[in-house]
Enzyme design. Sequence first.
Site, short mmCIF file in Angstrom:
data_model
loop_
_atom_site.label_atom_id
_atom_site.label_comp_id
_atom_site.label_asym_id
_atom_site.label_seq_id
_atom_site.Cartn_x
_atom_site.Cartn_y
_atom_site.Cartn_z
N GLU A 33 3.45 -4.48 -2.37
CA GLU A 33 3.35 -3.75 -1.10
C GLU A 33 2.33 -4.48 -0.23
O GLU A 33 1.30 -3.92 0.16
CB GLU A 33 2.94 -2.29 -1.32
CG GLU A 33 3.86 -1.52 -2.23
CD GLU A 33 3.53 -1.68 -3.71
OE1 GLU A 33 2.35 -1.90 -4.04
OE2 GLU A 33 4.45 -1.61 -4.53
N GLU A 43 10.56 0.60 -4.01
CA GLU A 43 9.49 0.49 -3.02
C GLU A 43 9.31 -1.00 -2.71
O GLU A 43 10.10 -1.57 -1.98
CB GLU A 43 8.20 1.12 -3.55
CG GLU A 43 7.12 1.22 -2.49
CD GLU A 43 5.82 1.79 -3.02
OE1 GLU A 43 5.02 2.27 -2.20
OE2 GLU A 43 5.59 1.75 -4.24
N ASP A 80 6.94 5.53 -11.11
CA ASP A 80 5.88 4.91 -10.31
C ASP A 80 4.90 4.13 -11.20
O ASP A 80 4.83 4.33 -12.41
CB ASP A 80 5.14 6.01 -9.55
CG ASP A 80 4.48 5.50 -8.27
OD1 ASP A 80 4.41 4.27 -8.06
OD2 ASP A 80 4.06 6.35 -7.46
N GLU A 117 3.13 5.01 3.64
CA GLU A 117 1.93 5.53 2.98
C GLU A 117 0.66 4.83 3.47
O GLU A 117 -0.41 5.43 3.51
CB GLU A 117 2.05 5.39 1.47
CG GLU A 117 2.07 3.95 0.96
CD GLU A 117 2.08 3.85 -0.56
OE1 GLU A 117 2.31 4.89 -1.21
OE2 GLU A 117 1.87 2.75 -1.09
#
Length: 655
Positions: free
Chosen positions: A166, A456, A407, A462
């Site tokens: 990310e 993701e 996750d 987020e």
Amino acid sequence: MRTRLMLPVLLLLAAQAWSQTALQKFAVQSPLKKLKIDITVQDSVTYAVALNGKPVLLPSAISMHFGNIRAGRNAVVKQTHKHNVRSEITPPFGQFSRLKNNYNELEIDFEQHYSIIFRAYDEGIAYRFSTDFNEPVKVVSEQAIFRLAGDPEAVFPESDVYTSWEVPYVKYKNVSAIAEGKKAISPALFGQPDGVKIVVAESDLLDYPGMYLQKSGGTIRGNWAPYPAKTELGSWGNFVSVVKERKDYLAETPGKRAYPWRVVIATAQEKDLLVNQLIYKLATPPAIQDLSWIKPGKAAWEWWHDAMLPGSETPSGMQNRNTALYKKYIDFAAQNKLEYLMIDAGWSNVYDLKKVKPETDVFELARYAKGRNVDLFLWCVATTLLNDLEGNLDFIRSTGAVGIKVDFFDRDDQLAIQWFEKIAQAAADRHLMIDFHGCSKPTGLERKYPNIVNYEAVRGAECSKWDLTANPDQHLLTSFVRMPAGPLDYTPGSMRNATKETFKPVDPGLPSTQGTRCHELAMFVIFNQPLAMLCDSPMEYAKYPDVMQFLSAVPTAFEDTKALDGKVGQYAVMAKKKAGSWYIGAMTNWDARTVELDFSFLPDAKTYHMTLYTDAADAGTDASHYTVKTMQVTRKTRLKLRLAKGGGAVAMVRP
């Protein structure tokens, strides 16, 4: 004297003759001859790539080291095979209902019991190693060099670790400006001065570590996480499997297998990156026969806005997550025709998901949701799930949930990559869908296991809670660089929209996002997200019934997709078709601009009814302002759209 002179001459001639015999050249072109791969085999194996006759990659060496065997070094060709394939793939869901799968393939078999397969598609090329060893082997190292022609610009998603995907994109004017040793996740993008765009990636990653890209020796090379030697729980919440020591090799693997595809996408039309499906095409076909239970859709979701329902009579907030509160979310989903509710962290013990917190009765919630045509996804930690994979999945299925959000993998070494497939297979056996989070980038596993409905591996919404990195500039790089890899769970839908000047991160509380309201809506069209979260509070959506009209209607899976216009990092305009209707999305970076909508993609001459959402005239200063209007359009219509700074537009076009 003459005899002594003749001997060196004869030896020299013999050496030259041997060299000429040993050097072998091969080539394979794409079906429309756009791309060509030139392969040279001598003391090493190299390949070069040209697009429309112009170099994309200069001769680049490839090899794999298996103990005492070095595939690709001192190679002796045994035989070659050519295959010209013209077929069609029918994805169960995604951006297309049909994909042309046209390529030309060259397989080179070597005496040392391995092969290298090269494929040339018109949208990119790929190669992979395949071995036929009788015994298991250790992969000591792999050499994958990408000698880019010239000194192109680069979009480099930098990461100094093997634990995060990310990440923000870093732009360089030239590859030479990237510091030696700097590493990035793949895919990464490179741009030549003539406008050609190149994406380097991988596909069909199974039982092998994921590929990174590193500036090394002045060029771009593959890089991989070595095999774990010691792990322990740590990092976030002390529940992430952290590698503390590593072996001096990459993988332990069977001797008979194929390795991941190394992929080079190359195009002179950068907008085509928005719809490039090469990584999906290269992946293993479905291992699941019955796909009727796999249903893409949209989900209500509480985590991003801290489960706050301002103005509701029901107590809300993270401290009040309970059965009564979640029933409010189910009611919201049902009223707005959302297929799912995603219940995030907090419904069970993070170390034992069978220990359900008594205030959240997931059995009752699943029953209540089912009665309202809504289904549940439940969040869990990867290590916890894997501790008793079969038992935990049986338990989740027993609750009535239809999917899981797994996750905090935070690894992509060989063992971690095995986890993804192991979970996907076990979940499929129980008719459970999967949303992978804290995971490595997609490489086509969702083709083999279509119950994987999202990943993701993106700098998502987020991040608006704590920094400035989830912004329109990043979005317009994500669309071209990350999206070719596969679906992305960005979690858009914020109704608190801010300009670059007014945005401030908020955590805890009700966060906002950077960019206009219409920019936020456009992500539901531009981004490929078969499972799409609506990140904001039901109370916030209730203020904007016209916005909910769009969010309720826009599909998450389509029959056809058109890239109408776009430039990497600047803007994107797309149109997607479902059941005779078209959904249009346009979004820009922090630069205001005007784009033209050309409706010639409409398939016939009849008149369509369009509902159009655009940035208001003052959206550059108040990003929440937008306008909605209706009009008639035909395939001859041309319409100019003004996009504010960080702006966007969406439209629903119906017969």
